[in-house]
Motif scaffolding. Structure first.
Motif, short mmCIF file in Angstrom:
data_model
loop_
_atom_site.label_atom_id
_atom_site.label_comp_id
_atom_site.label_asym_id
_atom_site.label_seq_id
_atom_site.Cartn_x
_atom_site.Cartn_y
_atom_site.Cartn_z
N THR A 175 0.82 -1.21 0.00
CA THR A 175 0.00 0.00 0.00
C THR A 175 0.86 1.26 0.00
O THR A 175 0.68 2.16 -0.84
CB THR A 175 -0.95 0.02 1.21
N LEU A 176 1.79 1.35 0.92
CA LEU A 176 2.63 2.55 1.01
C LEU A 176 3.64 2.61 -0.14
O LEU A 176 4.05 3.71 -0.54
CB LEU A 176 3.34 2.60 2.36
N ASN A 177 4.04 1.46 -0.67
CA ASN A 177 4.90 1.49 -1.86
C ASN A 177 4.18 2.15 -3.03
O ASN A 177 4.79 2.89 -3.82
CB ASN A 177 5.32 0.07 -2.25
N VAL A 178 2.90 1.88 -3.16
CA VAL A 178 2.11 2.48 -4.24
C VAL A 178 1.93 3.98 -4.00
O VAL A 178 2.18 4.80 -4.87
CB VAL A 178 0.73 1.79 -4.36
N TRP A 179 1.51 4.33 -2.78
CA TRP A 179 1.11 5.72 -2.53
C TRP A 179 2.29 6.67 -2.37
O TRP A 179 2.16 7.86 -2.70
CB TRP A 179 0.20 5.78 -1.31
N THR A 180 3.42 6.22 -1.87
CA THR A 180 4.55 7.13 -1.73
C THR A 180 4.99 7.69 -3.08
O THR A 180 5.31 8.87 -3.20
CB THR A 180 5.73 6.43 -1.05
N ILE A 200 1.77 9.77 -4.86
CA ILE A 200 1.70 11.14 -4.36
C ILE A 200 2.85 11.97 -4.94
O ILE A 200 2.68 13.13 -5.33
CB ILE A 200 1.73 11.16 -2.82
N GLY A 201 4.03 11.35 -5.02
CA GLY A 201 5.16 12.03 -5.64
C GLY A 201 4.91 12.40 -7.08
O GLY A 201 5.29 13.49 -7.54
N PHE A 202 4.22 11.53 -7.82
CA PHE A 202 3.87 11.83 -9.20
C PHE A 202 3.00 13.06 -9.29
O PHE A 202 3.23 13.95 -10.13
CB PHE A 202 3.15 10.63 -9.83
N ALA A 246 12.52 17.95 -19.52
CA ALA A 246 12.92 16.55 -19.69
C ALA A 246 13.12 15.89 -18.33
O ALA A 246 12.70 14.74 -18.11
CB ALA A 246 14.20 16.47 -20.52
N PHE A 247 13.75 16.61 -17.42
CA PHE A 247 13.92 16.08 -16.06
C PHE A 247 12.57 15.87 -15.37
O PHE A 247 12.33 14.83 -14.75
CB PHE A 247 14.78 17.03 -15.23
N LEU A 248 11.68 16.86 -15.47
CA LEU A 248 10.37 16.72 -14.84
C LEU A 248 9.60 15.55 -15.45
O LEU A 248 8.91 14.80 -14.73
CB LEU A 248 9.58 18.02 -15.00
N GLY A 249 9.70 15.38 -16.77
CA GLY A 249 9.05 14.24 -17.40
C GLY A 249 9.64 12.92 -16.95
O GLY A 249 8.90 11.94 -16.71
N GLY A 250 10.96 12.85 -16.84
CA GLY A 250 11.60 11.63 -16.35
C GLY A 250 11.19 11.30 -14.94
O GLY A 250 10.97 10.13 -14.59
N ALA A 251 11.08 12.33 -14.09
CA ALA A 251 10.66 12.10 -12.70
C ALA A 251 9.23 11.58 -12.64
O ALA A 251 8.92 10.63 -11.91
CB ALA A 251 10.79 13.40 -11.91
N MET A 252 8.33 12.18 -13.42
CA MET A 252 6.93 11.73 -13.40
C MET A 252 6.80 10.32 -13.94
O MET A 252 6.04 9.50 -13.42
CB MET A 252 6.07 12.71 -14.21
N PHE A 253 7.55 10.01 -15.01
CA PHE A 253 7.50 8.65 -15.57
C PHE A 253 7.99 7.63 -14.55
O PHE A 253 7.38 6.57 -14.36
CB PHE A 253 8.35 8.58 -16.84
N CYS A 254 9.09 7.94 -13.88
CA CYS A 254 9.64 7.02 -12.88
C CYS A 254 8.65 6.77 -11.74
O CYS A 254 8.40 5.62 -11.36
CB CYS A 254 10.95 7.58 -12.33
N VAL A 308 11.81 10.61 -3.89
CA VAL A 308 10.99 11.81 -4.08
C VAL A 308 11.70 13.04 -3.51
O VAL A 308 11.74 14.10 -4.14
CB VAL A 308 9.61 11.63 -3.43
N ALA A 309 12.31 12.90 -2.34
CA ALA A 309 13.02 14.02 -1.73
C ALA A 309 14.22 14.43 -2.59
O ALA A 309 14.47 15.63 -2.78
CB ALA A 309 13.49 13.64 -0.32
N GLY A 310 14.95 13.45 -3.12
CA GLY A 310 16.08 13.77 -3.99
C GLY A 310 15.66 14.46 -5.27
O GLY A 310 16.31 15.41 -5.71
N ALA A 311 14.58 14.00 -5.87
CA ALA A 311 14.10 14.62 -7.10
C ALA A 311 13.63 16.05 -6.85
O ALA A 311 13.87 16.94 -7.67
CB ALA A 311 12.96 13.78 -7.69
#
Length: 401
Positions: free
Chosen positions: A75-80, A83-85, A210-218, A379-382
């Protein structure tokens, strides 16, 4: 009556069997979607022996999708990361609508009335008359002639940096504009906010997006992977490939803003670093397609490969510090990048060592295990890298090359 008795008995027996079968079916449906323990999992779902329970195993897609709102060890693996996305989606929209301003200090409406209602034609002539008093700037006569032609055409100033143009304008501002009711902002910044859009074109934004897109995709790929992988062996294989591709995409695109904006005036090094990290990312994604790559025995190798991609960024960062060692922006962005690397590296270390669940197996099944901590650190690093990107944009918007 004697002939009817067997038929009545058969009906009663049949009814009892139907009731029993119906109860059994309801009981099976109830038990079928219960969470199971680690030792009951099929082989493809056995990844972390220190998480002992609360697993979903080979559920139908409908129940899997609904399980996003229930409690289990994913559950938390999914939501962490989900929410970051959404956080990065909001940041992308904000960046697209707000950040392109050359000097993002405060809006034109907050400027003093006398400055906001200034006659640009009169202001133009007064600034032109001021130009000869600034001999330290090059090509002033050509600048003077161009200024006389038209103020909005001032995007043809190849000999001056953006900040020199803004400094020129603020230094030449007529004295009367400095006598009004001013805020704590300097007059130079006020003038920049008013006139900069006429003079300066913002630098390209594609590396930042490009960075923001990579972060959202990840982040989105990771959430989907943790939600759906329990369905079947085939779907788990596909989802894990997607997850690894997302990690490689995040790491690769994280290099784009610092490399592009640091070396935009040195095309050779800019292209060299961008091509190198892109090739390394593609190679990592290709390696992740191998079935052996997802086995628990290769956990350390997986973490090491992604960690190695991140460490490769030390080269352009050191190069940037050498080239711009006297610039505060280089130090600010490097500080953000060191923090980002520390968060990513710590996340990879936690993921590989499976801390803290290896210390107390079964105690962190629902919350607090290593993969959840890894997600939070990513998420914090991104986000730290996003903050560094804003510094790059403001720096290069004002300085250009």
């Amino acid at each position: 009556m004697e002939e009817e008795e067997p038929m009545v008995g058969a009906l009663r027996c049949n009814e009892f069997g139907l009731v029993k079968e119906e109860k059994g079916r309801k009981l099976w449906k109830k038990v079928k979607y219960q969470l199971v323990e680690y030792h009951s999992l099929p082989g493809f779902l056995k990844d972390n022996e220190y998480i002992l329970g609360s697993y979903r195993a080979e559920w139908p897609l409908k129940q899997i999708l609904l399980s996003i709102f229930t409690i289990h060890n994913e559950t938390l693996n999914v939501w962490t990361h989900l929410i970051g996305f959404f956080i990065f989606l909001a940041l992308t929209i904000y960046t697209a609508t707000k950040v392109p301003k050359v000097v993002d200090l405060h809006s034109l409406q907050q400027l003093p009335d006398v400055l906001r209602k200034a006659d640009l034609q009169k202001l133009q002539s007064e600034i032109v008359a001021c130009l000869p008093s600034l001999p330290h700037l090059s090509n002033l006569q050509r600048l003077k002639d161009e200024f006389k032609t038209s103020l909005p055409s001032m995007d043809i100033l190849p000999s001056l940096s953006n900040w020199q143009v803004l400094e020129l304008l603020s230094n030449c501002l007529p004295q009367r504009f400095s006598n009004g009711n001013q805020t704590n902002r300097s007059m130079k910044e006020d003038v920049a906010n008013m006139i900069a859009p006429l003079l300066v074109r913002p630098i390209p934004r594609w590396p930042f997006f490009a960075f923001l897109g990579g972060a959202m995709f990840c982040l989105l790929a990771s959430s989907i992977c943790h939600l759906l992988s329990c369905h079947s062996r085939r779907l788990a294989y596909i989802m894990l490939r997607l997850d690894y591709a997302g990690i490689a995409a995040l790491i690769s695109t994280s290099f784009y803003p610092p490399v592009y904006y640091s070396f935009m005036c040195n095309p050779f090094f800019c292209n060299l670093y961008l091509i190198s990290i892109t090739v390394l990312g593609i190679a990592t994604i290709t390696a992740s397609l191998l079935p052996v790559f997802q086995t628990p025995e290769y956990r350390a190798i997986r973490a090491g490969l992604f960690f190695g991609m991140g460490v490769s960024g030390v080269v352009p960062v050191v190069h940037k510090l050498i080239m711009f060692r006297h610039r505060p922006e280089a130090l600010y962005t490097t500080g953000y990048e060191v923090l980002m690397g520390t968060l990513y590296g710590l996340g990879a270390l936690v993921y590989a060592t499976r801390i803290p669940e290896r210390w107390k197996p079964g105690k962190f099944d629902i919350a607090g295990h290593s993969h959840q901590l890894f997600h939070v650190l990513v998420v914090a690093g991104a986000f730290t890298h996003y903050k560094a990107g804003l510094v790059y944009l403001k720096w290069r918007d004002l300085e250009g090359c």
